[in-house]
Scaffold this active site. Sequence first.
Site, PDB file in Angstrom:
ATOM      1  N   HIS A   1      45.311 -73.936  64.344  1.00 25.76           N
ATOM      2  CA  HIS A   1      46.471 -74.832  64.399  1.00 25.76           C
ATOM      3  C   HIS A   1      47.398 -74.434  65.547  1.00 25.76           C
ATOM      4  O   HIS A   1      47.952 -75.288  66.238  1.00 25.76           O
ATOM      5  CB  HIS A   1      47.237 -74.800  63.072  1.00 25.76           C
TER       6      HIS A   1
ATOM      7  N   GLU B   1      47.875 -86.480  52.610  1.00 25.34           N
ATOM      8  CA  GLU B   1      46.861 -85.763  51.818  1.00 25.34           C
ATOM      9  C   GLU B   1      46.803 -84.272  52.186  1.00 25.34           C
ATOM     10  O   GLU B   1      46.283 -83.464  51.409  1.00 25.34           O
ATOM     11  CB  GLU B   1      45.465 -86.372  52.057  1.00 25.34           C
TER      12      GLU B   1
ATOM     13  N   GLY C   1      40.646 -76.178  62.103  1.00 21.04           N
ATOM     14  CA  GLY C   1      40.094 -75.213  61.156  1.00 21.04           C
ATOM     15  C   GLY C   1      38.710 -74.753  61.599  1.00 21.04           C
ATOM     16  O   GLY C   1      38.431 -73.551  61.649  1.00 21.04           O
TER      17      GLY C   1
ATOM     18  N   ARG D   1      46.121 -78.908  50.753  1.00 20.19           N
ATOM     19  CA  ARG D   1      45.467 -77.702  51.281  1.00 20.19           C
ATOM     20  C   ARG D   1      46.114 -76.456  50.684  1.00 20.19           C
ATOM     21  O   ARG D   1      47.162 -76.545  50.053  1.00 20.19           O
ATOM     22  CB  ARG D   1      45.595 -77.686  52.802  1.00 20.19           C
TER      23      ARG D   1
ATOM     24  N   LEU E   1      57.594 -91.779  78.420  1.00 20.44           N
ATOM     25  CA  LEU E   1      56.581 -91.823  77.353  1.00 20.44           C
ATOM     26  C   LEU E   1      57.244 -91.963  75.982  1.00 20.44           C
ATOM     27  O   LEU E   1      58.217 -91.271  75.692  1.00 20.44           O
ATOM     28  CB  LEU E   1      55.768 -90.517  77.389  1.00 20.44           C
TER      29      LEU E   1
ATOM     30  N   ASP F   1      41.704 -83.452  65.200  1.00 22.72           N
ATOM     31  CA  ASP F   1      40.958 -82.801  64.119  1.00 22.72           C
ATOM     32  C   ASP F   1      40.128 -81.637  64.654  1.00 22.72           C
ATOM     33  O   ASP F   1      39.779 -81.586  65.832  1.00 22.72           O
ATOM     34  CB  ASP F   1      40.051 -83.850  63.441  1.00 22.72           C
TER      35      ASP F   1
ATOM     36  N   TRP G   1      37.379 -74.829  64.553  1.00 22.73           N
ATOM     37  CA  TRP G   1      37.485 -74.037  65.787  1.00 22.73           C
ATOM     38  C   TRP G   1      37.747 -72.576  65.442  1.00 22.73           C
ATOM     39  O   TRP G   1      37.128 -71.671  65.998  1.00 22.73           O
ATOM     40  CB  TRP G   1      38.610 -74.591  66.666  1.00 22.73           C
TER      41      TRP G   1
HETATM   42  C1  IPE Z   1      43.144 -86.152  59.480  1.00 17.62           C
HETATM   43  O1  IPE Z   1      42.344 -85.042  59.450  1.00 17.62           O
HETATM   44  C2  IPE Z   1      44.593 -85.749  59.477  1.00 17.62           C
HETATM   45  C3  IPE Z   1      45.097 -85.151  60.704  1.00 17.62           C
HETATM   46  C4  IPE Z   1      44.423 -84.960  61.795  1.00 17.62           C
HETATM   47  C5  IPE Z   1      46.480 -84.769  60.667  1.00 17.62           C
HETATM   48  P1  IPE Z   1      41.808 -84.407  58.078  1.00 17.62           P
HETATM   49  O2  IPE Z   1      40.986 -83.237  58.468  1.00 17.62           O
HETATM   50  O3  IPE Z   1      42.952 -84.150  57.172  1.00 17.62           O
HETATM   51  O4  IPE Z   1      40.952 -85.577  57.463  1.00 17.62           O
HETATM   52  P2  IPE Z   1      39.558 -85.547  56.704  1.00 17.62           P
HETATM   53  O5  IPE Z   1      39.714 -84.613  55.541  1.00 17.62           O
HETATM   54  O6  IPE Z   1      38.546 -85.065  57.686  1.00 17.62           O
HETATM   55  O7  IPE Z   1      39.301 -86.968  56.324  1.00 17.62           O
HETATM   56  C1  IPE Z   2      43.416 -80.912  62.020  1.00 15.13           C
HETATM   57  O1  IPE Z   2      42.494 -79.888  61.905  1.00 15.13           O
HETATM   58  C2  IPE Z   2      44.823 -80.465  61.704  1.00 15.13           C
HETATM   59  C3  IPE Z   2      45.373 -81.040  60.478  1.00 15.13           C
HETATM   60  C4  IPE Z   2      44.747 -81.827  59.662  1.00 15.13           C
HETATM   61  C5  IPE Z   2      46.725 -80.663  60.130  1.00 15.13           C
HETATM   62  P1  IPE Z   2      41.836 -79.491  60.512  1.00 15.13           P
HETATM   63  O2  IPE Z   2      42.662 -78.414  59.902  1.00 15.13           O
HETATM   64  O3  IPE Z   2      41.587 -80.667  59.677  1.00 15.13           O
HETATM   65  O4  IPE Z   2      40.467 -78.868  61.005  1.00 15.13           O
HETATM   66  P2  IPE Z   2      39.051 -79.001  60.295  1.00 15.13           P
HETATM   67  O5  IPE Z   2      38.760 -80.459  60.169  1.00 15.13           O
HETATM   68  O6  IPE Z   2      39.166 -78.323  58.971  1.00 15.13           O
HETATM   69  O7  IPE Z   2      38.106 -78.300  61.222  1.00 15.13           O
HETATM   70 MG    MG Z   3      39.995 -81.935  59.486  1.00 16.36          MG
END
Ligand code: IPE
Ligand code: IPE
Ligand code: MG
Length: 242
Positions: free
Chosen positions: A25, A55, A11, A59, A119, A8, A13
């Site tokens: 990403h 979910e 975004g 986005r 692995l 996680d 970053w």
């Molecule tokens: C969880 O992160 C899903 C992945 C890392 C692929 P999200 O960013 O989607 O989850 P929430 O919104 O913080 O719960």
């Molecule tokens: C995780 O990073 C990647 C996916 C969920 C695909 P995020 O995109 O959720 O990054 P934040 O949480 O918005 O910073």
């Molecule tokens: Mg996230």
Amino acid sequence: MHLGIIMDGNGRWAVQRRLPRAFGHKRGASRVTEIVRICPDLNIKTLTLYAFSTENWQRAAHEVASLMKLFRGYLQNKFIELVENNVKVVFLGDTKPIERDIVLQMRKLEKATCNNDGLTLNIALNYSGRDEIIRVAKKIAKDCKSEILKIEDISDNLFQKYLDTKNQTDPDLIIRTAGNQRISNFLLWQIAYSELYFTETTWPDFSPEILKNILEVCKNRIRTYGTTSKKEKLIKSLNLNL
Ligand code: IPE
Ligand code: IPE
Ligand code: MG
């Protein structure tokens, strides 16, 4: 051991650097390659990466499109490396909503690596723990209806055999990057007794060095699975006295 990672913070970053989220990403994807390469040296036998949740389709369309483009690129560019490095790739999740060409590449990679015994790399793509459990429930119900199974046969062990992670051990440790302390629908069945570790570091800033430090910190955690083990208590007290 089996390690699961909720990758996680891509975004955040990017936003912190005034860059589009897609840049986060992209950088996150290169971290995947580094972490996959280091796992055998760290005695990690199975690595499960949460790449895209059921979910995440909600986005913005351009962000979903940039993620799909990255998956497509990863599958093409890493194919040979994964095959040659003895990595067995398994995809977790429901492939139905994923674009056809990506699904074909996923199947091709699974097939090409199915006899590898290094692995095991589980990639959770369009995955959620609840969705997996519902899919299992449906499959079991179907098998009961067609008399392949009896209701009495349903047990913890049998349920496990219907999961996307069938015949694998449960995760020993789950790491979530970027500060949020939640599971977000990752491996709900399998993490019943997993250790959890949350780090503030975002996924694009994660590194093999940070992973080594986390494993070092977690290695002294004693797991009792609901019991009190005299032997483990003794080890714990010895550790504390050192
Ligand atoms: C969880 O992160 C899903 C992945 C890392 C692929 P999200 O960013 O989607 O989850 P929430 O919104 O913080 O719960
Ligand atoms: C995780 O990073 C990647 C996916 C969920 C695909 P995020 O995109 O959720 O990054 P934040 O949480 O918005 O910073
Ligand atoms: Mg996230």
